[in-house]
Design an enzyme around this catalytic site. Structure first.
Site, PDB file in Angstrom:
ATOM      1  N   CYS A   1      19.538  23.931 -77.147  1.00 16.07           N
ATOM      2  CA  CYS A   1      19.455  22.574 -78.202  1.00 16.07           C
ATOM      3  C   CYS A   1      18.578  22.988 -79.239  1.00 16.07           C
ATOM      4  O   CYS A   1      18.020  22.316 -79.447  1.00 16.07           O
ATOM      5  CB  CYS A   1      19.273  21.330 -78.122  1.00 16.07           C
ATOM      6  SG  CYS A   1      20.986  20.678 -76.887  1.00 16.07           S
TER       7      CYS A   1
ATOM      8  N   TYR B   1       9.604  35.573 -83.144  1.00 17.23           N
ATOM      9  CA  TYR B   1       9.392  37.111 -83.897  1.00 17.23           C
ATOM     10  C   TYR B   1       9.995  37.665 -84.642  1.00 17.23           C
ATOM     11  O   TYR B   1       9.887  38.675 -84.670  1.00 17.23           O
ATOM     12  CB  TYR B   1       8.177  38.103 -83.333  1.00 17.23           C
ATOM     13  CG  TYR B   1       7.206  37.899 -81.978  1.00 17.23           C
ATOM     14  CD1 TYR B   1       6.026  36.754 -82.734  1.00 17.23           C
ATOM     15  CD2 TYR B   1       6.648  37.657 -80.666  1.00 17.23           C
ATOM     16  CE1 TYR B   1       5.262  35.723 -82.300  1.00 17.23           C
ATOM     17  CE2 TYR B   1       5.871  37.436 -79.984  1.00 17.23           C
ATOM     18  CZ  TYR B   1       4.563  36.542 -80.962  1.00 17.23           C
ATOM     19  OH  TYR B   1       3.587  36.469 -79.826  1.00 17.23           O
TER      20      TYR B   1
END
Ligand code: PLP
Length: 410
Positions: free
Chosen positions: A341, A314
């Site tokens: 990653c 968000y």
């Protein structure tokens, strides 16, 4: 009351030194304050005063059994959104007459599970769901209390479009559709249409969108009354925001309660999550490495989007503070990033902050809601423990996962 505070330059949660816990249990971990959860619940309950109401804590914000237990002991009911959440609240022996079941995609099995447990109300979101519910209720020879979720299309001004559940989202039915259903309620022999539901979004910091929605609910209910339909429950959902940033104000509870006082003859149900648990917790993480690359400073910590996805999902802002107060640390624009990653794995980007040293401990604040709950095992990281502090005591309310947990069921 500020439960996370510095004592002699070290951050405490209630009466417990966080540094001490980190030494004992390792990092990262979530740490919750028992008294903060109680305080928030009581504040909300008191603000509602004489309005006939039931707080149904939104389990989706944080479904740890110990936290659910605290809320049950305070008299809270529960808002569940899945069979799994219902299972968890039944595990803590919550009163089924204080459970509401929401969700746009309930399966037949979940509906049956709720019916068999005699919950207070199902909030349905489509006509097809209502038909299925009626059929299952008939099969089980039950009469099931139901509310209809109406989407009045009011813009909630929430912090991100993913938590805006109004116009154009998948949630609820438009008012005219809902009205048709209420008017043909008698057709459904195994359903009692007792309620109306309208959750407009999450992390809302102003009363206006609520006030506008309540007015629309009120006229809708009045119109139904004229047709001889009297609703028992008005479920206004959750959505009460908390200040994540230094410059944000507390949610105006009094004004909110004033707006709610419109509903004198029905019982108001609130499905509050974030307001109750959001500021009750921190995520404690350790700085592993500091590096510079292409003119940027990276503070690499041992926790990431697998533990707290809100910044990545968000763009959410969480304050980050040191566990041991820093003095004479240079203020540097830094990126606080995790081990995952993904370039989107960060807690803060380009944030002006005292640059910690490798090995320092940091607290990511206000992570009690949608923190652990949205965590995952991505990159095969073990889920981190949840610690609950009460006064000078602490308990591990969820163990740190082990590698063996990662292959369970495979
Ligand atoms: N009720 C419903 C239907 C929701 O979708 C949500 C969250 O999005 C809530 C209640 C809880 O919202 P909050 O945590 O903002 O109070």
């Amino acid at each position: 009351m500020e439960v996370f505070r510095y004592v002699g330059g070290k951050l405490y949660c209630e009466g417990v030194s966080i540094e001490k816990i980190a030494k004992e249990l390792g990092t990262p971990f979530y740490m919750y304050s028992h008294s903060k959860i109680e305080e928030n619940y009581r504040e909300l309950d008191a603000a509602l005063g004489r309005i006939p109401h039931l707080i149904c804590y939104a389990v989706k914000a944080n479904s740890n059994l110990s936290i659910l237990g605290i809320l049950k002991n305070l008299g809270s009911g529960f808002d569940v959104l899945s069979g799994g959440e219902l299972y968890k609240v039944l595990k803590i022996k919550a009163d089924p007459r204080k459970i509401v079941f929401d969700g746009v995609g309930k399966t037949k099995e979940e509906i049956e599970y709720g019916i068999l447990n005699n919950i207070l109300m199902f909030n349905v979101e489509s006509f097809s769901e209502l038909l299925i519910l009626d059929n299952i209720a008939k099969k089980l020879k039950k009469e099931v209390p139901v509310g209809i979720r109406i989407n009045f299309g009011i813009d909630p001004h929430s912090a991100h479009r993913y938590i805006d559940t109004s116009k154009g989202s998948k949630f609820g039915l438009e008012a005219n559709e809902a009205k048709k259903i209420y008017l043909q309620a008698k057709k459904f022999k195994n359903i009692k249409l007792v309620g109306l539901h309208s959750h407009i979004g999450s992390q809302i910091l102003e009363v206006k969108p609520f006030e506008m929605t309540f007015k629309l609910i009120f006229s809708f209910v009045e119109e139904l009354k004229k047709q001889g339909i009297n609703l028992k429950y008005i479920d206004v959902g959750g959505g009460l925001g908390i200040p994540y940033k230094e410059n944000e104000n507390k949610f105006p509870l009094k004004e909110y309660a004033r707006a709610l006082s419109l509903f004198k003859n029905c019982k108001v149900i609130l499905e509050t999550g974030r307001f109750i648990v959001g500021n009750s917790a921190i995520l404690v993480t350790k700085v592993l490495y500091i590096k510079n690359s292409f003119g940027k400073t990276f503070v690499i910590v041992d926790s990431g989007m697998n533990d707290l996805i809100r910044p990545s999902l968000y763009g959410a802002y969480h304050r980050i503070i040191p566990i041991i107060k820093l003095s004479n640390y240079p203020i540097v624009r830094s990126n606080v990033v995790g081990p995952v990653c993904e370039t989107g794995d960060f807690f803060a980007l380009n944030r002006k902050m005292p640059l910690p040293k490798e090995g320092d401990l940091l607290a990511v604040r206000d992570t009690g809601a949608y923190g652990f709950e949205m965590s995952s095992n991505y990159n095969s990281h073990c889920r981190i423990p949840q610690i609950l502090v009460k006064g000078k005591q602490f308990s591990i309310i969820r163990q740190r996962e082990k590698y063996a947990d990662l292959i369970k069921g495979e």
